[in-house]
Design a protein around this motif. Structure first.
Motif, PDB file in Angstrom:
ATOM      1  N   ASP A 232       0.826  -1.205   0.000  1.00 38.80           N
ATOM      2  CA  ASP A 232       0.000   0.000   0.000  1.00 38.80           C
ATOM      3  C   ASP A 232       0.864   1.261   0.000  1.00 38.80           C
ATOM      4  O   ASP A 232       0.562   2.240   0.672  1.00 38.80           O
ATOM      5  CB  ASP A 232      -0.948  -0.005   1.201  1.00 38.80           C
ATOM      6  CG  ASP A 232      -0.208  -0.096   2.522  1.00 38.80           C
ATOM      7  OD1 ASP A 232       1.007  -0.402   2.527  1.00 38.80           O
ATOM      8  OD2 ASP A 232      -0.848   0.152   3.566  1.00 38.80           O
ATOM      9  N   VAL A 233       1.924   1.245  -0.782  1.00 41.56           N
ATOM     10  CA  VAL A 233       2.906   2.323  -0.799  1.00 41.56           C
ATOM     11  C   VAL A 233       2.257   3.668  -1.150  1.00 41.56           C
ATOM     12  O   VAL A 233       1.337   3.738  -1.958  1.00 41.56           O
ATOM     13  CB  VAL A 233       4.065   1.993  -1.767  1.00 41.56           C
ATOM     14  CG1 VAL A 233       3.604   2.020  -3.229  1.00 41.56           C
ATOM     15  CG2 VAL A 233       5.234   2.921  -1.550  1.00 41.56           C
ATOM     16  N   VAL A 234       2.757   4.708  -0.526  1.00 43.79           N
ATOM     17  CA  VAL A 234       2.340   6.082  -0.807  1.00 43.79           C
ATOM     18  C   VAL A 234       3.376   6.686  -1.746  1.00 43.79           C
ATOM     19  O   VAL A 234       4.579   6.525  -1.547  1.00 43.79           O
ATOM     20  CB  VAL A 234       2.246   6.894   0.505  1.00 43.79           C
ATOM     21  CG1 VAL A 234       1.959   8.356   0.220  1.00 43.79           C
ATOM     22  CG2 VAL A 234       1.195   6.293   1.430  1.00 43.79           C
ATOM     23  N   PHE A 235       2.908   7.370  -2.781  1.00 43.45           N
ATOM     24  CA  PHE A 235       3.789   8.026  -3.747  1.00 43.45           C
ATOM     25  C   PHE A 235       4.025   9.466  -3.313  1.00 43.45           C
ATOM     26  O   PHE A 235       3.157  10.055  -2.674  1.00 43.45           O
ATOM     27  CB  PHE A 235       3.139   8.010  -5.137  1.00 43.45           C
ATOM     28  CG  PHE A 235       3.112   6.655  -5.773  1.00 43.45           C
ATOM     29  CD1 PHE A 235       4.082   6.278  -6.674  1.00 43.45           C
ATOM     30  CD2 PHE A 235       2.104   5.755  -5.458  1.00 43.45           C
ATOM     31  CE1 PHE A 235       4.056   5.018  -7.263  1.00 43.45           C
ATOM     32  CE2 PHE A 235       2.073   4.496  -6.028  1.00 43.45           C
ATOM     33  CZ  PHE A 235       3.041   4.125  -6.935  1.00 43.45           C
TER      34      PHE A 235
ATOM     35  N   SER B 235       6.811   8.239  -9.098  1.00 41.85           N
ATOM     36  CA  SER B 235       5.855   9.332  -8.933  1.00 41.85           C
ATOM     37  C   SER B 235       4.560   9.009  -9.659  1.00 41.85           C
ATOM     38  O   SER B 235       4.574   8.392 -10.721  1.00 41.85           O
ATOM     39  CB  SER B 235       6.431  10.626  -9.509  1.00 41.85           C
ATOM     40  OG  SER B 235       5.450  11.646  -9.486  1.00 41.85           O
ATOM     41  N   ARG B 236       3.466   9.450  -9.073  1.00 40.17           N
ATOM     42  CA  ARG B 236       2.162   9.327  -9.736  1.00 40.17           C
ATOM     43  C   ARG B 236       1.418  10.660  -9.694  1.00 40.17           C
ATOM     44  O   ARG B 236       0.206  10.693  -9.816  1.00 40.17           O
ATOM     45  CB  ARG B 236       1.311   8.249  -9.069  1.00 40.17           C
ATOM     46  CG  ARG B 236       1.801   6.861  -9.398  1.00 40.17           C
ATOM     47  CD  ARG B 236       0.669   5.925  -9.695  1.00 40.17           C
ATOM     48  NE  ARG B 236       1.163   4.664 -10.165  1.00 40.17           N
ATOM     49  CZ  ARG B 236       0.726   3.497  -9.750  1.00 40.17           C
ATOM     50  NH1 ARG B 236      -0.215   3.431  -8.827  1.00 40.17           N
ATOM     51  NH2 ARG B 236       1.207   2.398 -10.253  1.00 40.17           N
ATOM     52  N   SER B 237       2.144  11.747  -9.521  1.00 41.23           N
ATOM     53  CA  SER B 237       1.495  13.051  -9.482  1.00 41.23           C
ATOM     54  C   SER B 237       1.174  13.498 -10.904  1.00 41.23           C
ATOM     55  O   SER B 237       1.699  12.943 -11.873  1.00 41.23           O
ATOM     56  CB  SER B 237       2.396  14.080  -8.796  1.00 41.23           C
ATOM     57  OG  SER B 237       3.389  14.545  -9.688  1.00 41.23           O
ATOM     58  N   PRO B 238       0.320  14.512 -11.068  1.00 41.45           N
ATOM     59  CA  PRO B 238       0.038  15.040 -12.413  1.00 41.45           C
ATOM     60  C   PRO B 238       1.302  15.509 -13.132  1.00 41.45           C
ATOM     61  O   PRO B 238       1.353  15.497 -14.352  1.00 41.45           O
ATOM     62  CB  PRO B 238      -0.924  16.190 -12.147  1.00 41.45           C
ATOM     63  CG  PRO B 238      -1.584  15.838 -10.855  1.00 41.45           C
ATOM     64  CD  PRO B 238      -0.528  15.124 -10.052  1.00 41.45           C
ATOM     65  N   SER B 239       2.307  15.916 -12.377  1.00 40.93           N
ATOM     66  CA  SER B 239       3.586  16.314 -12.976  1.00 40.93           C
ATOM     67  C   SER B 239       4.639  15.242 -12.694  1.00 40.93           C
ATOM     68  O   SER B 239       5.750  15.530 -12.271  1.00 40.93           O
ATOM     69  CB  SER B 239       4.033  17.660 -12.403  1.00 40.93           C
ATOM     70  OG  SER B 239       4.210  17.556 -11.000  1.00 40.93           O
ATOM     71  N   GLY B 240       4.271  13.997 -12.960  1.00 38.98           N
ATOM     72  CA  GLY B 240       5.085  12.850 -12.583  1.00 38.98           C
ATOM     73  C   GLY B 240       6.510  12.855 -13.076  1.00 38.98           C
ATOM     74  O   GLY B 240       7.430  12.549 -12.319  1.00 38.98           O
ATOM     75  N   ARG B 241       6.732  13.206 -14.338  1.00 41.12           N
ATOM     76  CA  ARG B 241       8.098  13.223 -14.866  1.00 41.12           C
ATOM     77  C   ARG B 241       8.917  14.286 -14.137  1.00 41.12           C
ATOM     78  O   ARG B 241      10.066  14.057 -13.777  1.00 41.12           O
ATOM     79  CB  ARG B 241       8.115  13.479 -16.369  1.00 41.12           C
ATOM     80  CG  ARG B 241       9.528  13.400 -16.959  1.00 41.12           C
ATOM     81  CD  ARG B 241       9.583  13.822 -18.418  1.00 41.12           C
ATOM     82  NE  ARG B 241       8.634  13.166 -19.271  1.00 41.12           N
ATOM     83  CZ  ARG B 241       8.868  12.041 -19.957  1.00 41.12           C
ATOM     84  NH1 ARG B 241      10.031  11.440 -19.840  1.00 41.12           N
ATOM     85  NH2 ARG B 241       7.948  11.535 -20.736  1.00 41.12           N
ATOM     86  N   VAL B 242       8.299  15.439 -13.896  1.00 43.68           N
ATOM     87  CA  VAL B 242       8.984  16.519 -13.192  1.00 43.68           C
ATOM     88  C   VAL B 242       9.322  16.077 -11.770  1.00 43.68           C
ATOM     89  O   VAL B 242      10.454  16.253 -11.303  1.00 43.68           O
ATOM     90  CB  VAL B 242       8.126  17.805 -13.185  1.00 43.68           C
ATOM     91  CG1 VAL B 242       8.728  18.860 -12.272  1.00 43.68           C
ATOM     92  CG2 VAL B 242       7.962  18.334 -14.606  1.00 43.68           C
ATOM     93  N   GLU B 243       8.368  15.504 -11.072  1.00 45.06           N
ATOM     94  CA  GLU B 243       8.599  15.069  -9.698  1.00 45.06           C
ATOM     95  C   GLU B 243       9.676  13.988  -9.636  1.00 45.06           C
ATOM     96  O   GLU B 243      10.563  14.036  -8.773  1.00 45.06           O
ATOM     97  CB  GLU B 243       7.302  14.561  -9.075  1.00 45.06           C
ATOM     98  CG  GLU B 243       7.457  14.220  -7.605  1.00 45.06           C
ATOM     99  CD  GLU B 243       6.126  13.851  -6.971  1.00 45.06           C
ATOM    100  OE1 GLU B 243       5.710  14.552  -6.036  1.00 45.06           O
ATOM    101  OE2 GLU B 243       5.506  12.858  -7.424  1.00 45.06           O
ATOM    102  N   ALA B 244       9.637  13.017 -10.526  1.00 44.15           N
ATOM    103  CA  ALA B 244      10.655  11.961 -10.553  1.00 44.15           C
ATOM    104  C   ALA B 244      12.035  12.559 -10.815  1.00 44.15           C
ATOM    105  O   ALA B 244      13.026  12.164 -10.182  1.00 44.15           O
ATOM    106  CB  ALA B 244      10.301  10.909 -11.601  1.00 44.15           C
ATOM    107  N   ALA B 245      12.123  13.528 -11.722  1.00 39.17           N
ATOM    108  CA  ALA B 245      13.402  14.184 -12.008  1.00 39.17           C
ATOM    109  C   ALA B 245      13.876  14.997 -10.805  1.00 39.17           C
ATOM    110  O   ALA B 245      15.081  15.029 -10.508  1.00 39.17           O
ATOM    111  CB  ALA B 245      13.273  15.068 -13.241  1.00 39.17           C
ATOM    112  N   GLN B 246      12.970  15.646 -10.093  1.00 38.20           N
ATOM    113  CA  GLN B 246      13.348  16.407  -8.904  1.00 38.20           C
ATOM    114  C   GLN B 246      13.926  15.481  -7.831  1.00 38.20           C
ATOM    115  O   GLN B 246      14.904  15.829  -7.164  1.00 38.20           O
ATOM    116  CB  GLN B 246      12.148  17.172  -8.346  1.00 38.20           C
ATOM    117  CG  GLN B 246      11.730  18.334  -9.209  1.00 38.20           C
ATOM    118  CD  GLN B 246      10.416  18.951  -8.763  1.00 38.20           C
ATOM    119  OE1 GLN B 246       9.558  18.288  -8.174  1.00 38.20           O
ATOM    120  NE2 GLN B 246      10.251  20.233  -9.068  1.00 38.20           N
ATOM    121  N   ILE B 247      13.336  14.317  -7.679  1.00 40.47           N
ATOM    122  CA  ILE B 247      13.857  13.341  -6.712  1.00 40.47           C
ATOM    123  C   ILE B 247      15.250  12.888  -7.134  1.00 40.47           C
ATOM    124  O   ILE B 247      16.169  12.808  -6.315  1.00 40.47           O
ATOM    125  CB  ILE B 247      12.894  12.149  -6.552  1.00 40.47           C
ATOM    126  CG1 ILE B 247      11.561  12.629  -5.957  1.00 40.47           C
ATOM    127  CG2 ILE B 247      13.517  11.053  -5.686  1.00 40.47           C
ATOM    128  CD1 ILE B 247      10.434  11.612  -6.059  1.00 40.47           C
TER     129      ILE B 247
END
Length: 138
Positions: free
Chosen positions: A38-41, A72-84
């Protein structure tokens, strides 16, 4: 029994990442070897860890290739994954003094690359981050 190269470096990297406020602002404490069902993104997980012998005539050592995945599963997923991925780079690239590898000397820690792709299910993005650690026996 002491940890081998791969487990020792994984423990050291995880501790350094968990202590980095810029990274934890993005993923909180969600840094996993194996995420719960049940991981949280978003979250970060260890992927491949491979040790390769790197001995000299007088010392034993290893080059350890490490990859991590930023999910990431946010609406800006690629951006969020790159930020991480960028936060991982800032926390670890040439930051040997901030990573404790018990039983070994961390000679060098290098961020090599990252790439972000859409997940197969189309619901998110994953950035794969590549690092390399050079270790000598302590």
């Amino acid at each position: 029994m002491a940890d081998g190269y791969t487990l020792a470096v994984q423990k050291g990297i995880r501790a350094a990442l968990a202590a980095d406020s810029d990274l934890t602002a993005l993923v909180s404490s969600r840094i996993y070897d194996e995420p719960p069902q049940d991981v949280v993104f978003p979250y970060l997980r260890f992927n491949t860890i491979q040790a390769n012998a790197f001995d000299t005539d007088t010392a034993q050592g290893a080059l350890v290739d490490i990859s991590l995945e930023a999910h990431s599963r946010s609406p800006s997923g690629r951006v969020e994954a790159a930020q991480i991925a960028e936060a991982v780079k800032a926390a670890l690239h040439r930051q040997e003094a901030s990573v404790t590898v018990t039983g070994y000397t961390l000679v060098e820690l290098i961020f090599e690359a990252f790439y972000a792709t859409r997940d197969n299910d189309g619901r998110g993005y994953t950035a794969v981050i590549s690092l390399q650690a050079m270790l000598d026996t302590a």
